[in-house]
Design an enzyme around this catalytic site. Sequence first.
Site, PDB file in Angstrom:
ATOM      1  CG  ASN A 211      -0.189  -0.093   2.502  1.00 25.01           C
ATOM      2  OD1 ASN A 211       0.526   0.836   2.865  1.00 25.01           O
ATOM      3  ND2 ASN A 211      -0.315  -1.214   3.207  1.00 25.01           N
ATOM      4  CG  ASP A 280      -6.911  -4.643   6.492  1.00 25.52           C
ATOM      5  OD1 ASP A 280      -6.422  -4.814   7.628  1.00 25.52           O
ATOM      6  OD2 ASP A 280      -7.299  -3.536   6.068  1.00 25.52           O
ATOM      7  CE  LYS A 290       7.796 -12.769 -14.166  1.00 28.97           C
ATOM      8  NZ  LYS A 290       8.540 -12.408 -15.345  1.00 28.97           N
ATOM      9  CG  PHE A 324      -2.462   5.430  13.334  1.00 28.76           C
ATOM     10  CD1 PHE A 324      -1.760   5.153  14.495  1.00 28.76           C
ATOM     11  CD2 PHE A 324      -2.319   6.679  12.751  1.00 28.76           C
ATOM     12  CE1 PHE A 324      -0.935   6.105  15.067  1.00 28.76           C
ATOM     13  CE2 PHE A 324      -1.494   7.638  13.308  1.00 28.76           C
ATOM     14  CZ  PHE A 324      -0.804   7.353  14.469  1.00 28.76           C
ATOM     15  CE  LYS A 338     -10.795   0.632  11.488  1.00 33.78           C
ATOM     16  NZ  LYS A 338     -10.135   1.207  10.343  1.00 33.78           N
ATOM     17  CE  LYS A 342      -8.579  -2.862  13.914  1.00 32.23           C
ATOM     18  NZ  LYS A 342      -7.589  -3.410  13.004  1.00 32.23           N
TER      19      LYS A 342
END
Length: 400
Positions: A211, A280, A290, A324, A338, A342
């Site tokens: 990301n 995630d 490959k 975060f 969250k 969490k």
Amino acid sequence: MKIALGVTGGVAAYKAAELVRRLQQEKLDVQVVMTRSAQEFITPLTFAALTGKKVITEMFGERDASPANVESAIEHIAVAQRIDLLLVAPATADILGHFAHGIAGDFLTTLYLATKAPVVVAPAMNVNMWEHPATQSNLAALRARGVHVVDPDEGYLACGMTGAGRLAATEAIAKKVLSVLGLRHDLEGQSVLVTAGPTCEDLDPVRFLTNRSSGKMGYAIADASVRRGAHVILVSGPTDLRIPESVDWVPVRTTEEMRTAVLERCGEANIVIMAAAVADYRPAASQAQKLKRGDAGLTIELEPTPDILAQLGGNKGGRTIVGFAAETERIAENARAKLQRKGADIIVANDVTQEGAGFDTDTNIVTLFLRDGREIPLPKLSKFDVANRILDQILTLRAS
Ligand code: C5P
């Protein structure tokens, strides 16, 4: 870090020598600049001996056009760019007036105009001079401009009068300097584990899912925590960032590696801040060879990764845990969910679509969501300042 200490002409000038020592204890590199009148009270030699550096006493050297003289004439610009902070202690009514009105006739006043570094002044003078509306209005102007003022103490003054005007205690001045530089020592004895950066999930030996996280937020937290005296373990996904000094750096690549490192090291930490943008999902199967190009479409099956934060939140012990939430919609709703899911104490939420927030920027715009229902929105700040605000909030929670 480098600071310039401007010493101006008051009886308290001798106290600046002790201040130099105190600042050096904090590993600050101090360059002393003296005004002409300061040299009537204490000699430059004292400061040269303490700092091991030539004290800057005037704007121009000899009246010739030698290269050395040209260099000394522009030295204020070089010093202005080099320093992280300008401190003036003691600051006379005269220097405050010059600063307030932008009158730059000597090295120190020119340095004040030329530097973009934060400025701290510690005034010292006779009580009537201190209370005079001219002095107070100069101070108000300087404060409005962002100059930090360490107010003088009350007491017996060298002139024989009693009242406000005595230079603040060395410790109070040092504390203000450290706090403006972000060098408070209020995390002494604490151990902070920070995760930062992205994770990479391999598809095959040459391709992976990742990301846009740069790691800047997590590294700023690690940096701020170290500066405030904490022991820091920085578990980092791949980034291009410089490793902050004095952190225990643990490089990882995948979510699984990050989980192993966090679980292995979290026993040492009483504060855990999960700033990493952990994947995630990961490919259900990573190919040993490959993947070959073909004519047909390609579907890759993904499976959820273990939620490291939720795992820690379920087994908190005495730890304070911060997560975060990078969101693109319904920020508050997602952050609150969250917080519960969490088991975190604080969720730092940001809308990554906002200008000046989120990935790979040097600033961030966040709201802190607390377990007790409070929401603390912060303005757009540098990531280093955001880090310090999060640490402030953690300390408040731990003290309550
Ligand atoms: O659920 P979401 O990924 O938005 O949650 C973000 C928070 O959870 C961050 O603090 C991140 O570091 C943490 N996280 C984690 N393990 C995961 C996914 C996210 O610790 N697998």
